[in-house]
Design an enzyme around this catalytic site. Structure first.
Site, PDB file in Angstrom:
ATOM      1  N   ASP A 143       0.849  -1.185   0.000  1.00  0.00           N
ATOM      2  CA  ASP A 143       0.000   0.000   0.000  1.00  0.00           C
ATOM      3  C   ASP A 143       0.891   1.243   0.000  1.00  0.00           C
ATOM      4  OD1 ASP A 143      -2.227   1.832   0.734  1.00  0.00           O
ATOM      5  OD2 ASP A 143      -3.301  -0.006   1.170  1.00  0.00           O
ATOM      6  N   HIS A 218      -3.675   6.117   3.380  1.00  0.00           N
ATOM      7  CA  HIS A 218      -4.372   4.911   2.927  1.00  0.00           C
ATOM      8  C   HIS A 218      -3.746   3.637   3.518  1.00  0.00           C
ATOM      9  CE1 HIS A 218      -5.733   1.924  -0.133  1.00  0.00           C
ATOM     10  NE2 HIS A 218      -6.768   2.734  -0.300  1.00  0.00           N
ATOM     11  N   SER A 558     -11.245  -0.693  -0.629  1.00  0.00           N
ATOM     12  CA  SER A 558      -9.951  -0.629   0.072  1.00  0.00           C
ATOM     13  C   SER A 558     -10.114  -0.883   1.559  1.00  0.00           C
ATOM     14  CB  SER A 558      -9.322   0.767  -0.073  1.00  0.00           C
ATOM     15  OG  SER A 558      -8.641   0.902  -1.279  1.00  0.00           O
TER      16      SER A 558
END
Ligand SMILES: *[C@@H]1O[C@H](CO)[C@@H](O)[C@H](O)[C@H]1NC(C)=O
Ligand SMILES: *[C@@H]1O[C@H](CO)[C@@H](O)[C@H](O)[C@H]1NC(C)=O
Ligand SMILES: *[C@@H]1O[C@H](CO)[C@@H](O)[C@H](O)[C@H]1NC(C)=O
Ligand SMILES: *[C@@H]1O[C@H](CO)[C@@H](O)[C@H](O)[C@H]1NC(C)=O
Ligand SMILES: *[C@@H]1O[C@H](CO)[C@@H](O)[C@H](O)[C@H]1NC(C)=O
Ligand SMILES: *[C@@H]1O[C@H](CO)[C@@H](O)[C@H](O)[C@H]1NC(C)=O
Length: 780
Positions: A143, A218, A558
């Site tokens: 990620d 994220h 996600s």
């Protein structure tokens, strides 16, 4: 060996957030060269052989070393190198080279959610206690990196790093060895492929660290969702307050940073991360990203190739399904060996009241904590009355950028209506902010995901409420409204529902493989965030205005993907010998089809409808049931290879997936429907078809299972044998399912279920059938 070169269309892979950042495009000059089976066990020899091969093309060993970005050497042999188009073509013709593909750019797509899944420490004999909170499992997260100081990653209760761990803590900007601990046991970063495409990352443009440190948020969010420790009183703007924790709070984390702040991730970097993670010894790989449609073949797609090698080593790979719903055939990451995760809503809502000047109140959804003081009346205006003289009325109504006249907007609340051409609340927020407005009401198609905009209070309402506000505005010369603070409300919203944005099946590449596999919470999820992530917004808000979030609420597949990654880590802790296919089967066959009120789960869409397997695969994950599934539909590498042969790929293409050189003896397409998945999908049923499956008894008892069928509409289904008797030596049994079509017209997909029941376990798989009439094609 046959040379093979395929040249991909350049495309963007996106972090799978519900809101996807656009990205600059680049001309591809990085190529990935596959050499199939690895010939030497010594990694140095493999690397030397890569230099040798490229020296022949580039003229010297130095030039070859210079051009090679990565040597892949653990699972398979190959390398990524900067080459011209003609050099790439020459390389493809070299002996030993199987396949040359241009680099591809990928993009990224609480903690109420865990309580909602009944994954609580106090549930007796629950998966959390039986799985020792994931202690012993290692989750690899590929990620945007990690913010190691986040409270979620403290290592107080963590066990010692296991001797089997081969990973490293790679230093870099703002990240040194002291940032790894007994929670973050490994961290690496990969930027060569990205920089070869987009040029050097420049941190004066945007905050970014050439290290595992996360400047986006994220990766910190997904890592803490999967395996964050307990954090008391976590909240976002004071909302959604409570105990934050990951699904497997005692699992170890290994961080592979492959996505960068300007947006996007390079497939050459991702493949290097897969290569390392396989060597390092992770148990689960969590991947909240993917490429855009159309889907590449399984032998071209990097996520498919990388995950194949990981799964062959017993590592489960969990991927997000994408955020292109609610349209059919939008699901991505569809390889049968990965777990593809759809997103669902939870029972938490953020109601926010809007009071009109006549004292009537309507309710929308927002994250508004009152800091900007809109808790008094302000004039409310709409596009057509405040448009610049040259703006189209429809564009102004949806608050498209540049359509509003600042003189008329300043100091007012603007109501904008989503249109087919301007769907984005973020765009509207930016337009209103740039025009000097003080607040935004965005009327849109009703969905439950709530977004947050920097610098301007924002409430989302559905079209009906937006229209009632308009009615009030039209009846009053000087309409005014005020905002109330957002409340956090739990348990008053029917859930789960499949999220509007969650990508839907069938798979556009192989419709006989049901995708997505499972649904998990992915709407309004609270988890850790990178406190510097907001700095990318400096062009729109003044620096002293920037909130420094340590936690943030986000929506997307996600967010649902790491929920399943955490659950897989718990299952691995309980059943260390189960294959990735067995683990997936356990999750799929025990999933729930009902919401909390025992009603069939609904899918958000146009209009709401009962969810079907193309929305949520087997259903909504039920982790406590997944640990004792009774039977599993297991698979081995040879099953996947037979599937690839049936897909029509040639031997050389398949050999890059599989170390043992492959010859497809039987390319019959019957292996497409006979792949031992925990679902049966027949995309083209003519008169009848018989498919086979095998189940493995994984409970210690002798047991007798009986079949029960809910046939898809328009079909008759027969199961043979209809009883399966297991004992201590008979653990695996085969059965056949025959579908007969009763339709005389071109059918739609219809859905049913096959249950195997022993009085204790209910092992359910979805049945999906579409009838095809030959005449339908003959006439066209
Ligand atoms: C094998 O398949 C690859 C990729 O699908 C293709 O590029 C190649 O030309 C094929 N090779 C042969 C010998 O057919
Ligand atoms: C590592 O970074 C921390 C702060 O992040 C700093 O306090 C420490 O001195 C650094 N250690 C080394 C060896 O550079
Ligand atoms: C980074 O960008 C800034 C402004 O865009 C420029 O002045 C600077 O030279 C760049 N730095 C590097 C290392 O490229
Ligand atoms: C709205 O309510 C407030 C307080 O209850 C009251 O003072 C005001 O007169 C009301 N206004 C209207 C238009 O009813
Ligand atoms: C904006 O509105 C003001 C006041 O009505 C007007 O004078 C001006 O021309 C408008 N500007 C544009 C660009 O429409
Ligand atoms: C299990 O069942 C099979 C078939 O009925 C039988 O041949 C075998 O002996 C049984 N094994 C045991 C341990 O009972």
């Amino acid at each position: 060996m046959a040379p093979a070169a395929s040249y991909w269309l350049f495309s963007i892979i996106c972090l799978v957030l519900a809101v996807c950042q656009p990205l600059a495009t680049a001309s591809s000059n990085v190529y990935i060269v596959y050499m199939g089976e690895r010939r030497w066990d010594e990694p140095q020899l493999v690397q030397d052989s890569h230099h040798q091969i490229l020296s022949d093309i580039l003229g010297s060993k130095e030039a070859a070393k210079e051009s090679i970005l990565y040597s892949y050497k653990h699972g398979f042999s190959g390398f990524a190198a900067v080459l011209t188009h003609s050099q790439a073509k020459l390389t493809a013709d070299l002996p030993g080279v199987v396949h040359v593909v241009p680099n591809r750019i990928l993009s990224l797509h609480t903690t109420r959610s865990w309580d909602f899944l009944q994954l609580k420490p106090n549930v007796e004999n629950g998966i959390l206690s039986k799985g020792h909170s994931g202690a012993g499992s290692i989750i690899g997260v590929m990620d945007t990196g990690i913010w190691p100081e986040s409270e979620s990653f403290k290592d107080e209760n963590m066990g010692e790093i296991p001797p089997r761990w081969n990973g490293i803590c790679q230093e870099g900007e703002g990240f040194n060895r002291s940032n790894c601990n007994r929670k973050i046991i490994g961290a690496r970063w990969y930027v060569k492929g990205y920089e070869a495409e987009f040029g050097k990352l420049n941190s004066s443009d945007r905050v970014e660290f050439l290290s595992p440190r996360d400047a986006v948020g994220h990766g910190t969010h997904t890592s803490s969702t999967a395996a964050g420790g307990m954090v008391k009183d976590a909240s976002f703007l004071g909302l959604a307050q409570g105990l934050a924790r990951g699904g497997a709070p005692l699992a170890w984390l290994a961080i592979y940073k492959i996505c960068w702040a300007p947006g996007g991730c390079s497939s050459a970097d991702l493949l290097a991360a897969f290569d390392d993670a396989t060597f390092d010894g992770v148990d689960v790989i969590s991947l909240s990203l993917g490429s855009s449609l159309p889907l590449s073949t399984y032998v071209d797609d990097i996520i498919s190739i990388g995950s194949f090698h990981a799964v062959a080593k017993g590592i489960s790979v969990v991927c997000s399904a994408g955020n292109s719903g609610p349209y059919p055939q939008t699901v991505i990451n569809t390889a049968p060996w990965v777990i593809t995760v759809a997103a669902s809503t939870i029972d938490r809502a953020f109601p926010t009241a809007i009071t009109m000047g006549n004292n009537q109140t309507v309710v929308g959804q927002a994250f508004y904590n009152g800091k900007e003081d809109l808790n008094k009346f302000y004039p409310i205006v709409i596009g057509k009355d405040i448009a610049t003289f040259d703006a189209d009325e429809g564009s102004a109504r949806s608050c498209e950028s540049g359509t509003l006249n600042a003189t008329l907007v300043r100091g007012k609340i603007v109501i904008c209506f989503q249109s087919q051409f301007q769907r984005s609340a973020a765009t509207a927020a930016r337009t209103v902010l740039d025009s000097g407005g003080v607040g935004l009401i965005f009327a849109k198609f009703p969905t439950k995901d709530v977004h947050f905009s920097f610098g301007i209070p924002y409430i989302q309402v559905d079209f009906a409420i937006g229209t009632s506000l308009l009615t009030y505005m039209e009846a009053n010369r000087n309409p005014i409204v005020k905002f109330s603070f957002t409340k956090t409300v739990i348990g008053q919203q029917i859930s789960p529902e499949v999220a509007f944005f969650s990508s839907r099946g069938p798979s556009s590449l192989s419709p006989s493989v049901l995708k997505p596999d499972i649904a998990a919470p992915g709407v309004n999820i609270l988890a850790s965030w990178s406190p510097v992530s907001n700095l990318e917004q400096t062009d729109h808000v003044t620096p002293n205005y920037i909130p420094q979030f340590n936690f943030k609420v986000e929506s997307g597949t996600s967010m649902s993907c790491p929920h399943i990654s955490g659950i897989v880590a718990l299952l691995k802790a309980i059943h260390p010998t189960w294959s990735p296919a067995a683990i997936k089967s356990a999750i799929v066959t025990t999933a729930s089809l009902k919401d909390e009120y025992a009603q069939s789960i609904v899918a958000e869409g146009a209009p709401h409808k009962q969810a079907d397997p193309f929305d949520y695969g087997g259903g909504h994950v039920d982790p406590n049931k997944a640990m004792d599934p009774g039977l599993v539909y297991d698979m081995e590498v040879s099953d996947y290879v037979r599937f690839l042969c049936a897909m029509g790929y040639n031997n050389s293409a398949i050999s890059l997936m599989n170390r043992a050189s492959t010859t497809c003896n039987d390319k019959s397409t019957k292996f497409l429907v006979n792949l031992n998945l925990p679902s049966i999908t027949i995309p083209e049923l003519k008169k009848s078809i018989t498919v086979s499956r095998q189940v493995t008894n994984v409970s210690p008892m002798n047991s007798v299972y009986t079949a029960r069928v809910q046939a898809p509409a328009g079909t008759t289904v027969r199961v043979e044998p209809s009883t399966l008797t297991f004992n201590s030596t008979r653990k695996k049994l085969k059965f056949k399912v025959t579908f007969y079509s009763r339709l005389r017209v071109q059918g739609r997909y219809s859905f049913g279920n096959l249950f195997w029941e022993d009085g204790i376990h209910v092992v359910r798989i979805p049945l999906i059938v579409r009838t095809i009439i030959d005449e339908f094609y003959a006439e066209t």
